[in-house]
Write a protein that holds these residues in place. Sequence first.
Motif, PDB file in Angstrom:
ATOM      1  N   GLU A  59       0.687  -6.857  -7.856  1.00 39.15           N
ATOM      2  CA  GLU A  59       1.126  -8.121  -7.270  1.00 39.15           C
ATOM      3  C   GLU A  59       0.000  -8.832  -6.520  1.00 39.15           C
ATOM      4  OE1 GLU A  59       4.767  -7.523  -5.058  1.00 39.15           O
ATOM      5  OE2 GLU A  59       5.901  -7.190  -6.903  1.00 39.15           O
ATOM      6  N   ARG A  74       2.715  -3.339  -4.834  1.00 37.45           N
ATOM      7  CA  ARG A  74       3.300  -4.540  -4.235  1.00 37.45           C
ATOM      8  C   ARG A  74       2.258  -5.360  -3.478  1.00 37.45           C
ATOM      9  NH1 ARG A  74       7.689  -5.232  -7.181  1.00 37.45           N
ATOM     10  NH2 ARG A  74       9.011  -3.399  -7.184  1.00 37.45           N
ATOM     11  N   SER A  83       4.512  -3.128  -0.161  1.00 41.68           N
ATOM     12  CA  SER A  83       3.719  -4.235   0.373  1.00 41.68           C
ATOM     13  C   SER A  83       3.011  -3.820   1.658  1.00 41.68           C
ATOM     14  CB  SER A  83       4.632  -5.433   0.675  1.00 41.68           C
ATOM     15  OG  SER A  83       5.213  -5.918  -0.502  1.00 41.68           O
TER      16      SER A  83
END
Length: 91
Positions: A7, A25, A44
């Motif tokens: 990502e 992420r 993330s």
Amino acid sequence: SDTAVIEEGVFIGKQSIVNADAVIRKMAIINTHAIVEHECEIGSFAHVAVNAVICGQVKVGDRSFIGANSTLVQNITVDPDSFIRAGAVIN
């Protein structure tokens, strides 16, 4: 791997490996010489430090830190905001 999902804003250091069907992420760090094996998910803003090994199907929560030279054995889940010390083996 060409089947991995990377990502936005991810840093992947030199000599790192991200294998088949892994998901990295947004804004995560996969530092130098780290290995993220098949079907892992790195959350993330997580940081996988130098020489860490994340075995298959591991899920690392958002904002977690995985220390240098640590190993996470397959099929485990690391909660968000976790800190795994350098050299640890988590199974």
